[in-house]
Design a protein around this motif. Sequence first.
Motif, mmCIF file in Angstrom:
data_model
loop_
_atom_site.group_PDB
_atom_site.id
_atom_site.type_symbol
_atom_site.label_atom_id
_atom_site.label_comp_id
_atom_site.label_asym_id
_atom_site.label_seq_id
_atom_site.Cartn_x
_atom_site.Cartn_y
_atom_site.Cartn_z
ATOM 1 N N TYR A 99 0.832 -1.203 0.000
ATOM 2 C CA TYR A 99 0.000 0.000 0.000
ATOM 3 C C TYR A 99 0.869 1.256 0.000
ATOM 4 O O TYR A 99 0.605 2.207 -0.726
ATOM 5 C CB TYR A 99 -0.929 -0.014 1.214
ATOM 6 C CG TYR A 99 -1.865 1.168 1.279
ATOM 7 C CD1 TYR A 99 -2.967 1.236 0.445
ATOM 8 C CD2 TYR A 99 -1.640 2.201 2.165
ATOM 9 C CE1 TYR A 99 -3.830 2.315 0.495
ATOM 10 C CE2 TYR A 99 -2.494 3.288 2.230
ATOM 11 C CZ TYR A 99 -3.594 3.336 1.389
ATOM 12 O OH TYR A 99 -4.439 4.402 1.434
ATOM 13 N N HIS A 104 -1.020 -0.893 -4.909
ATOM 14 C CA HIS A 104 -2.473 -1.043 -4.885
ATOM 15 C C HIS A 104 -2.899 -2.479 -4.519
ATOM 16 O O HIS A 104 -3.413 -3.221 -5.356
ATOM 17 C CB HIS A 104 -3.065 -0.640 -6.234
ATOM 18 C CG HIS A 104 -4.532 -0.356 -6.156
ATOM 19 N ND1 HIS A 104 -5.032 0.736 -5.508
ATOM 20 C CD2 HIS A 104 -5.592 -1.025 -6.641
ATOM 21 C CE1 HIS A 104 -6.332 0.730 -5.609
ATOM 22 N NE2 HIS A 104 -6.707 -0.326 -6.289
ATOM 23 N N ALA A 107 -8.387 -4.281 -1.555
ATOM 24 C CA ALA A 107 -9.143 -3.487 -0.582
ATOM 25 C C ALA A 107 -8.501 -2.137 -0.293
ATOM 26 O O ALA A 107 -8.880 -1.467 0.661
ATOM 27 C CB ALA A 107 -9.365 -4.257 0.712
ATOM 28 N N ALA A 108 -7.545 -1.701 -1.093
ATOM 29 C CA ALA A 108 -6.938 -0.382 -0.884
ATOM 30 C C ALA A 108 -7.946 0.720 -1.184
ATOM 31 O O ALA A 108 -7.957 1.766 -0.520
ATOM 32 C CB ALA A 108 -5.707 -0.222 -1.757
ATOM 33 N N ASP A 109 -8.830 0.509 -2.171
ATOM 34 C CA ASP A 109 -9.863 1.496 -2.492
ATOM 35 C C ASP A 109 -10.801 1.695 -1.307
ATOM 36 O O ASP A 109 -11.167 2.817 -0.970
ATOM 37 C CB ASP A 109 -10.665 1.059 -3.714
ATOM 38 C CG ASP A 109 -9.830 1.069 -4.981
ATOM 39 O OD1 ASP A 109 -8.838 1.821 -5.024
ATOM 40 O OD2 ASP A 109 -10.178 0.326 -5.922
ATOM 41 N N GLN A 110 -11.188 0.600 -0.672
ATOM 42 C CA GLN A 110 -12.079 0.690 0.488
ATOM 43 C C GLN A 110 -11.388 1.436 1.620
ATOM 44 O O GLN A 110 -12.016 2.232 2.322
ATOM 45 C CB GLN A 110 -12.494 -0.708 0.947
ATOM 46 C CG GLN A 110 -13.362 -1.429 -0.053
ATOM 47 C CD GLN A 110 -13.631 -2.869 0.357
ATOM 48 O OE1 GLN A 110 -12.997 -3.400 1.255
ATOM 49 N NE2 GLN A 110 -14.584 -3.495 -0.311
ATOM 50 N N ASP A 112 -9.041 3.749 1.319
ATOM 51 C CA ASP A 112 -8.992 5.174 0.954
ATOM 52 C C ASP A 112 -10.355 5.836 1.152
ATOM 53 O O ASP A 112 -10.444 6.957 1.663
ATOM 54 C CB ASP A 112 -8.537 5.335 -0.505
ATOM 55 C CG ASP A 112 -7.080 4.964 -0.699
ATOM 56 O OD1 ASP A 112 -6.322 5.039 0.299
ATOM 57 O OD2 ASP A 112 -6.705 4.605 -1.831
ATOM 58 N N HIS A 113 -11.404 5.143 0.771
ATOM 59 C CA HIS A 113 -12.750 5.675 0.947
ATOM 60 C C HIS A 113 -13.067 5.878 2.427
ATOM 61 O O HIS A 113 -13.610 6.924 2.831
ATOM 62 C CB HIS A 113 -13.769 4.740 0.304
ATOM 63 C CG HIS A 113 -15.183 5.190 0.423
ATOM 64 N ND1 HIS A 113 -15.667 6.300 -0.229
ATOM 65 C CD2 HIS A 113 -16.226 4.694 1.142
ATOM 66 C CE1 HIS A 113 -16.933 6.474 0.070
ATOM 67 N NE2 HIS A 113 -17.298 5.503 0.904
ATOM 68 N N ARG A 115 -10.903 6.317 4.819
ATOM 69 C CA ARG A 115 -10.052 7.401 5.320
ATOM 70 C C ARG A 115 -10.647 8.763 4.980
ATOM 71 O O ARG A 115 -10.708 9.656 5.832
ATOM 72 C CB ARG A 115 -8.647 7.264 4.734
ATOM 73 C CG ARG A 115 -7.650 8.286 5.271
ATOM 74 C CD ARG A 115 -6.243 8.059 4.727
ATOM 75 N NE ARG A 115 -6.167 7.865 3.296
ATOM 76 C CZ ARG A 115 -6.098 8.849 2.404
ATOM 77 N NH1 ARG A 115 -6.115 10.099 2.788
ATOM 78 N NH2 ARG A 115 -6.003 8.580 1.119
#
Length: 143
Positions: A99, A104, A107-110, A112-113, A115
């Motif tokens: 990360y 990437h 679940a990195a998008d989740q 970031d969302h 955060r």
Amino acid sequence: MAELQQQSQYQQQPGQASRSQQVIRAANAVTACGSLLILSGLILAATVIALTIATLLFVIFSPVLVPAVITIALIFMGFLASGGFGVAAVTVLSWIYGYVTGKHPPAADQLDHARLKLASKAREVKDRAEQFGQQHISGTQAS
């Protein structure tokens, strides 16, 4: 010519040849089954004798064996838990490394969302606290 006569004899008596083969097969089957049945009986007798001796030994040594088994089980579970937590830690560290380096990971998008959502809620709470503080200060000055 003699070969033809022998072949014709075999062809003339197929019932006898097959019947003798059946008798031989049956004798072999009876011998094998009998041997296995005797072996099964011997193993059953040995198992009963061993179980009797083992039960006697367990009764005699139970004050020592029960705590020893409990201790060994706890040690085994401790090593197993330690290994599991170690594998989990290495997995988390490798995910964090991926990360941070921008690879990437899943679940990195989740993350970031979540955060961004947390940061916006923190700003809202900060703004409300400032408003409440200003209202409280202006309310005390008016009285």
